[in-house]
Motif scaffolding. Sequence first.
Motif, mmCIF file in Angstrom:
data_model
loop_
_atom_site.group_PDB
_atom_site.id
_atom_site.type_symbol
_atom_site.label_atom_id
_atom_site.label_comp_id
_atom_site.label_asym_id
_atom_site.label_seq_id
_atom_site.Cartn_x
_atom_site.Cartn_y
_atom_site.Cartn_z
ATOM 1 N N ARG A 87 0.804 -1.213 0.000
ATOM 2 C CA ARG A 87 0.000 0.000 0.000
ATOM 3 C C ARG A 87 0.841 1.269 0.000
ATOM 4 O O ARG A 87 0.303 2.357 0.054
ATOM 5 N N ALA A 88 2.168 1.157 0.054
ATOM 6 C CA ALA A 88 3.012 2.344 0.045
ATOM 7 C C ALA A 88 2.758 3.141 -1.235
ATOM 8 O O ALA A 88 2.540 2.585 -2.304
ATOM 9 N N ALA A 89 2.751 4.455 -1.091
ATOM 10 C CA ALA A 89 2.425 5.304 -2.238
ATOM 11 C C ALA A 89 3.524 5.253 -3.293
ATOM 12 O O ALA A 89 4.713 5.150 -2.972
ATOM 13 N N TRP A 90 3.087 5.318 -4.565
ATOM 14 C CA TRP A 90 4.043 5.496 -5.652
ATOM 15 C C TRP A 90 4.540 6.943 -5.619
ATOM 16 O O TRP A 90 3.750 7.875 -5.512
ATOM 17 N N THR A 91 5.848 7.123 -5.759
ATOM 18 C CA THR A 91 6.408 8.472 -5.787
ATOM 19 C C THR A 91 6.618 8.896 -7.234
ATOM 20 O O THR A 91 7.307 8.223 -7.998
ATOM 21 N N ILE A 92 6.001 10.022 -7.578
ATOM 22 C CA ILE A 92 6.064 10.534 -8.952
ATOM 23 C C ILE A 92 6.652 11.934 -8.915
ATOM 24 O O ILE A 92 6.154 12.812 -8.210
ATOM 25 N N LEU A 93 7.726 12.144 -9.662
ATOM 26 C CA LEU A 93 8.403 13.434 -9.712
ATOM 27 C C LEU A 93 7.975 14.189 -10.970
ATOM 28 O O LEU A 93 8.107 13.684 -12.088
ATOM 29 N N VAL A 94 7.451 15.384 -10.771
ATOM 30 C CA VAL A 94 7.074 16.261 -11.879
ATOM 31 C C VAL A 94 8.176 17.305 -12.039
ATOM 32 O O VAL A 94 8.424 18.103 -11.135
ATOM 33 N N VAL A 95 8.872 17.270 -13.172
ATOM 34 C CA VAL A 95 9.936 18.244 -13.454
ATOM 35 C C VAL A 95 9.411 19.193 -14.521
ATOM 36 O O VAL A 95 9.298 18.835 -15.692
ATOM 37 N N ASP A 96 9.074 20.411 -14.096
ATOM 38 C CA ASP A 96 8.473 21.377 -15.022
ATOM 39 C C ASP A 96 8.678 22.766 -14.445
ATOM 40 O O ASP A 96 8.472 22.993 -13.237
ATOM 41 N N ASP A 97 9.104 23.699 -15.278
ATOM 42 C CA ASP A 97 9.341 25.058 -14.797
ATOM 43 C C ASP A 97 8.060 25.879 -14.715
ATOM 44 O O ASP A 97 8.105 27.069 -14.407
ATOM 45 N N GLU A 98 6.921 25.251 -14.963
ATOM 46 C CA GLU A 98 5.634 25.922 -14.822
ATOM 47 C C GLU A 98 4.893 25.318 -13.634
ATOM 48 O O GLU A 98 4.410 24.176 -13.706
ATOM 49 N N PRO A 99 4.758 26.028 -12.524
ATOM 50 C CA PRO A 99 4.065 25.479 -11.349
ATOM 51 C C PRO A 99 2.635 25.051 -11.657
ATOM 52 O O PRO A 99 2.122 24.115 -11.053
ATOM 53 N N ASP A 100 2.007 25.730 -12.600
ATOM 54 C CA ASP A 100 0.616 25.377 -12.924
ATOM 55 C C ASP A 100 0.507 23.962 -13.480
ATOM 56 O O ASP A 100 -0.489 23.273 -13.273
ATOM 57 N N VAL A 101 1.532 23.526 -14.204
ATOM 58 C CA VAL A 101 1.515 22.172 -14.754
ATOM 59 C C VAL A 101 1.563 21.148 -13.631
ATOM 60 O O VAL A 101 0.834 20.154 -13.629
ATOM 61 N N TYR A 102 2.418 21.421 -12.624
ATOM 62 C CA TYR A 102 2.494 20.515 -11.465
ATOM 63 C C TYR A 102 1.157 20.486 -10.739
ATOM 64 O O TYR A 102 0.636 19.418 -10.391
ATOM 65 N N ALA A 103 0.577 21.670 -10.503
ATOM 66 C CA ALA A 103 -0.699 21.724 -9.788
ATOM 67 C C ALA A 103 -1.792 20.991 -10.555
ATOM 68 O O ALA A 103 -2.602 20.254 -9.970
ATOM 69 N N ALA A 104 -1.820 21.165 -11.877
ATOM 70 C CA ALA A 104 -2.843 20.503 -12.692
ATOM 71 C C ALA A 104 -2.669 18.990 -12.665
ATOM 72 O O ALA A 104 -3.649 18.235 -12.629
ATOM 73 N N THR A 105 -1.420 18.540 -12.650
ATOM 74 C CA THR A 105 -1.166 17.096 -12.593
ATOM 75 C C THR A 105 -1.662 16.514 -11.275
ATOM 76 O O THR A 105 -2.323 15.471 -11.245
ATOM 77 N N CYS A 106 -1.336 17.196 -10.159
ATOM 78 C CA CYS A 106 -1.790 16.710 -8.851
ATOM 79 C C CYS A 106 -3.302 16.703 -8.758
ATOM 80 O O CYS A 106 -3.915 15.760 -8.231
ATOM 81 N N MET A 107 -3.925 17.767 -9.275
ATOM 82 C CA MET A 107 -5.381 17.847 -9.207
ATOM 83 C C MET A 107 -6.026 16.740 -10.035
ATOM 84 O O MET A 107 -7.005 16.111 -9.608
ATOM 85 N N ALA A 108 -5.471 16.466 -11.208
ATOM 86 C CA ALA A 108 -6.055 15.438 -12.075
ATOM 87 C C ALA A 108 -6.003 14.062 -11.438
ATOM 88 O O ALA A 108 -6.893 13.232 -11.636
ATOM 89 N N MET A 109 -4.953 13.794 -10.658
ATOM 90 C CA MET A 109 -4.767 12.469 -10.067
ATOM 91 C C MET A 109 -5.157 12.413 -8.587
ATOM 92 O O MET A 109 -4.845 11.440 -7.898
ATOM 93 N N ARG A 110 -5.839 13.450 -8.104
ATOM 94 C CA ARG A 110 -6.229 13.474 -6.694
ATOM 95 C C ARG A 110 -7.149 12.291 -6.372
ATOM 96 O O ARG A 110 -8.149 12.056 -7.038
ATOM 97 N N GLY A 111 -6.764 11.553 -5.320
ATOM 98 C CA GLY A 111 -7.589 10.439 -4.875
ATOM 99 C C GLY A 111 -7.489 9.187 -5.728
ATOM 100 O O GLY A 111 -8.164 8.198 -5.457
ATOM 101 N N VAL A 112 -6.641 9.213 -6.742
ATOM 102 C CA VAL A 112 -6.547 8.067 -7.650
ATOM 103 C C VAL A 112 -5.558 7.043 -7.091
ATOM 104 O O VAL A 112 -4.507 7.399 -6.555
ATOM 105 N N GLU A 113 -5.905 5.786 -7.193
ATOM 106 C CA GLU A 113 -4.985 4.700 -6.898
ATOM 107 C C GLU A 113 -4.662 3.969 -8.194
ATOM 108 O O GLU A 113 -5.538 3.797 -9.043
ATOM 109 N N ILE A 114 -3.405 3.561 -8.322
ATOM 110 C CA ILE A 114 -2.974 2.800 -9.493
ATOM 111 C C ILE A 114 -2.287 1.539 -9.007
ATOM 112 O O ILE A 114 -1.406 1.593 -8.134
ATOM 113 N N LEU A 115 -2.717 0.412 -9.541
ATOM 114 C CA LEU A 115 -2.162 -0.883 -9.143
ATOM 115 C C LEU A 115 -2.265 -1.077 -7.630
ATOM 116 O O LEU A 115 -1.376 -1.631 -6.983
#
Length: 747
Positions: free
Chosen positions: A27-55
């Motif tokens: 059940r340990a969380a998958w760690t995903i690194l977002v490398v992007d010089d636009e903070p909005d892209v990081y925020a949008a990625t987190c929001m899109a995957m909020r509450g999602v479980e994979i595998l």
Amino acid sequence: MSHDRPEAGDDSLVFAQEAGEPGSPERAAWTILVVDDEPDVYAATCMAMRGVEILGRPLQFLHAESSAQAYGLLRAEPDVAVILLDVVMESESAGLDLVARIRNELQLHKPRIILRTGQPGYAPEMQAIRDYDINDYRIKSELTRTRLYTVLTSALRGYQTLSAVEATRNDLEYLLKAQTELLAANTMPAFAVGLLERLAGLYGLPAHTVFCSDGRRVHEADDQRRRVVAALGRYADWSWRRLDSLGAEPEVRAIELAFSTRRTVTSPCGIAVYLPSRTGADAVAFLGADDLPATHDPRVFDMFVQNTTVAADGVRLVERLRDAAYVDGLTRLPNRSALAETIDAALKTPPDAPQRLLLIDVDQFSEINETFGDRIGDALLRGVAQRLMAQADASVRVARVANDTFAAFGPRDLLVPAEWAKRLDEPFDVEDLQIGLSASFGGVELVNDCVSGGEVIKMGYSALKRAKQTGHRSVAFYSHEVATEIKERTRLLHGLRAAFDQQRLFLMYQPQVEARSGRTVGLEALMRWRSDDGRLVPPDRFIPIAEQSGLIKDLGAWAMRSAIHRAAALRDAGHPLRMAVNVSMSQLLVPGFEIMVAEALADGGLPAELLEIEITESVAMQSPDIVLPRLAALKQLGVCVAIDDFGTGYSSLSSLEKLAPERLKIDRSFVMGLDADTGGGSLAEMIIELGRALGLKVIAEGVETPTQRQRLIELGCDELQGYLFSPPLPIESLGEWLAKHGEGFAL
């Protein structure tokens, strides 16, 4: 590998359990690194995957706004599963530079890397994707919530598999070896046999195996039903049989269920491994076993399936290119290139029976085609092909070598023109029309002094031309009059040498334009010869003679220097245009060729990037050990490389990657097909798609009609060349043409 299995004696079928499905204790969380010089892209990625479980595991996101910050974070926290990496940050190469440091300096090979960009033009080259083990490449706008979930799921499966592989080293070594061997296969049957052997080896079982392919999306003329491509062991007699002809065997039921559900299926009689395909030709590999051993981590098995799928798609692509290069698209007969290779083989190892080539030209086909239209004309050509094939002996190779010209090659006794003419006597019934056809024949007897298959075909055309000059339904054979031709070629060579010595050769220049804007971006230098009587000698007459005699070395060096000086003069006059110069194998073989080019560039004062070397596909593939170092040296100077007449020969994708050209040039014969209402230009489209996939520019030559231009624009071709824009121009007319059309060519 563990599978859900029915009780003993139960004939039911079940799906193989996927590794990491919900319910996994991890059940340990998958760690995903977002490398992007636009903070909005990081925020949008987190929001899109909020509450999602994979595998079966949640996600946690880290953010780095620069490649340096990402590098430091990965050095401190190496357990990152997936890196979503912006291609363009501090610089255009920042993303790929970071990938290199991750793989080479940090030695992090497990994290899956997904490149993202908002600028589609910055797509990485296939070599970079391969060398740095990049998992995927996406445009940011593509990554909706669903797409992002899909991409992350695929990447996390890869990471999960690599993590498990660390504990199953022997399986990994077997897997990598199997993948390498499967990628070496050149045909699907060879690939299928290799896969079946390695699938059995993965489980340590005898190879009682079946490989079945789904033909629903293959060429329309092919059998659309599922067919067994290869079978081994107790299933060996199933080879090349249709699946629906094998009855209700338990193995067949398992294979059918795997196809219909698109999942791997286990049964008491074995396992049916589902192999999806991006081309639509899905497949199932079945391993027969009464008791399937559970000796493998499921993730290793998944990786085996994934790698096998990738290898299968690669083999299918090679087969498609081979098919396009060697098979006539309309009739599905071998084409001229394939026939030439068949004759080459017969010249190398002569058969016991005397061999003959017959060229069969349909009389007045052009008139029939103009009268009834292309649809009827195409149907007639298919009908001719079927008639010729239906009555041909297995030892005779039937081909289509030109629009209305067919060929038959084989034992002389089986190639009597009068007998073959009878095959066309009965009228053809096409869409309620009764159309009668006749044919003229040009024959060549294969003898020891024939040089090559291509030369034999040319000899056949000479005979055919004589036959057609006599009239319809005529026959002519190539004879010892070839001696006359040799004398003529010798005379032509002496004249060419004199013309070169007396400086009667000159260059003409044909513009190359951007497809959409019509802006002139380049010129191709074309050698011309005016004889003593003032007539132009066609290049296709004197260039081959120059190559065979070795004179092409001096002619080529002169043409190179002249073209470079002309390009420099145009640049000084405000026209910085790329200058394309054709180079033959004979020129590439000259020691110090690249030095000559460098000296000519320096002497002419032309930047190297404004010179483009054009080599034909056959030259590129003929002697790679010689060609590749020469081209590498030229590219190191900054000179561009283009593959001319691409598609008329056959080269592997790996060889194309090694050549690393900047440009593919579509042969005019493929451009001609773009005027057709249906089915024309499929190879041109494939080459454009291939060029886009490899990050190469594509230029089409021989563009003569607005329809061809529009179709090429629609297909995404970058540049065009042909009489629609301009014929080759003498230097006296070039300046005036550029002043009028250089900034754009509107029709």
